[in-house]
Design a protein around this motif. Structure first.
Motif, PDB file in Angstrom:
ATOM      1  N   ILE A  47       0.840  -1.208   0.000  1.00 39.89           N
ATOM      2  CA  ILE A  47       0.000   0.000   0.000  1.00 39.89           C
ATOM      3  C   ILE A  47       0.873   1.255   0.000  1.00 39.89           C
ATOM      4  N   SER A  71      -6.158   6.760   0.724  1.00 41.83           N
ATOM      5  CA  SER A  71      -6.140   6.279   2.117  1.00 41.83           C
ATOM      6  C   SER A  71      -7.335   5.375   2.388  1.00 41.83           C
ATOM      7  N   GLU A  75      -6.611   1.366   1.596  1.00 39.36           N
ATOM      8  CA  GLU A  75      -6.283   0.627   2.816  1.00 39.36           C
ATOM      9  C   GLU A  75      -7.421  -0.304   3.245  1.00 39.36           C
ATOM     10  N   PHE A 110      -1.915  -3.812  10.527  1.00 41.61           N
ATOM     11  CA  PHE A 110      -1.563  -2.717   9.620  1.00 41.61           C
ATOM     12  C   PHE A 110      -1.144  -1.479  10.407  1.00 41.61           C
ATOM     13  N   GLU A 114       2.602   0.523  10.556  1.00 43.47           N
ATOM     14  CA  GLU A 114       2.560   1.928  10.147  1.00 43.47           C
ATOM     15  C   GLU A 114       3.054   2.822  11.279  1.00 43.47           C
ATOM     16  N   HIS A 138      -7.909   2.903  13.255  1.00 46.77           N
ATOM     17  CA  HIS A 138      -7.800   1.664  12.486  1.00 46.77           C
ATOM     18  C   HIS A 138      -8.539   0.522  13.195  1.00 46.77           C
TER      19      HIS A 138
END
Length: 229
Positions: A47, A71, A75, A110, A114, A138
């Protein structure tokens, strides 16, 4: 380095533990949760490459397109794709709340990677803000994705399943897009808009957690009665 790494990983593990312990019935296998967490973590790199390619070419760089396309859509679609083709048909995914757990697990995998990359680039000073906003968001998008995945899994009506699967993709995309749009368009006053947004997101997610657990309360007695002598 150890302190920085701990600060980057801690929010994801804390949130994962919180939602895992919210399961009021049988807990899902830890091995499957770790597996989905790792798959979510590995999504970061392709990504990031796609987002970097768009940025380098100057494509879709407006606030709306960055927020909802690069985004939100990118994602959440990859998370949803992993969920649908790896988790959805797995034997351990057999209940409404299971969807929430796996959705959160993929999302936090994820978010954790990140977060590690971001803290190494910007320092530990931003760790608290990252934990409260990006990592938490998230997880909450994962709750909503997983809730509707779980609802689809437990539905006996095919047309309803399809609609719920669509909702499980597009609701997180829309919310994720608005989250990023707030940061893009109100870069100075973002905290005054994003804080109530996050509070509402938490209330919505916790409501879905409660409903998923209540659903299992209704189903379990029926299943037990079926096996009574």
């Amino acid at each position: 380095m150890f302190t920085l790494l701990s600060a980057a990983i801690a929010p994801g593990l804390s949130l994962m533990s919180f939602f895992y312990l919210k399961d009021r019935f049988d807990h899902d296998p830890i091995s499957m949760i770790i597996r989905t967490f790792i798959m979510g973590a590995l999504l970061v790199f392709p990504i990031m490459f796609i987002q970097y390619a768009f940025e380098t070419e100057g494509v879709a760089q407006a606030a709306w397109s960055q927020s909802f396309l690069l985004s939100g859509s990118l994602e959440e679609f990859f998370k949803w794709f992993i969920f649908l083709y790896v988790v959805y048909k797995h034997t351990s995914f057999n209940g409404h709340y299971d969807g929430i757990l796996y959705g959160v697990s993929i999302s936090l995998g994820f978010a954790t990677v990140e977060n590690i990359l971001y803290l190494f680039a910007n320092g530990i000073e931003v760790a608290m803000g990252r934990a409260l906003f990006p990592v938490s968001s998230h997880a909450l998008f994962g709750v909503l994705m997983g809730y509707y995945m779980g609802k689809a899994k437990t539905s006996n009506i095919q047309s309803k399943k399809s609609k719920l699967l669509v909702v499980s993709l597009f609701l997180p995309i829309i919310l994720h897009g608005f989250y990023d749009l707030i940061l893009e368009m109100w870069s100075t006053y973002w905290i005054y808009i994003l804080t109530p947004f996050m509070i509402l997101l938490w209330l919505l997610a916790l409501r879905k957690v409660k409903i998923a657990n209540e659903y299992r309360i209704k189903v379990v007695p029926i299943e037990k009665k079926k096996w009574n002598a």
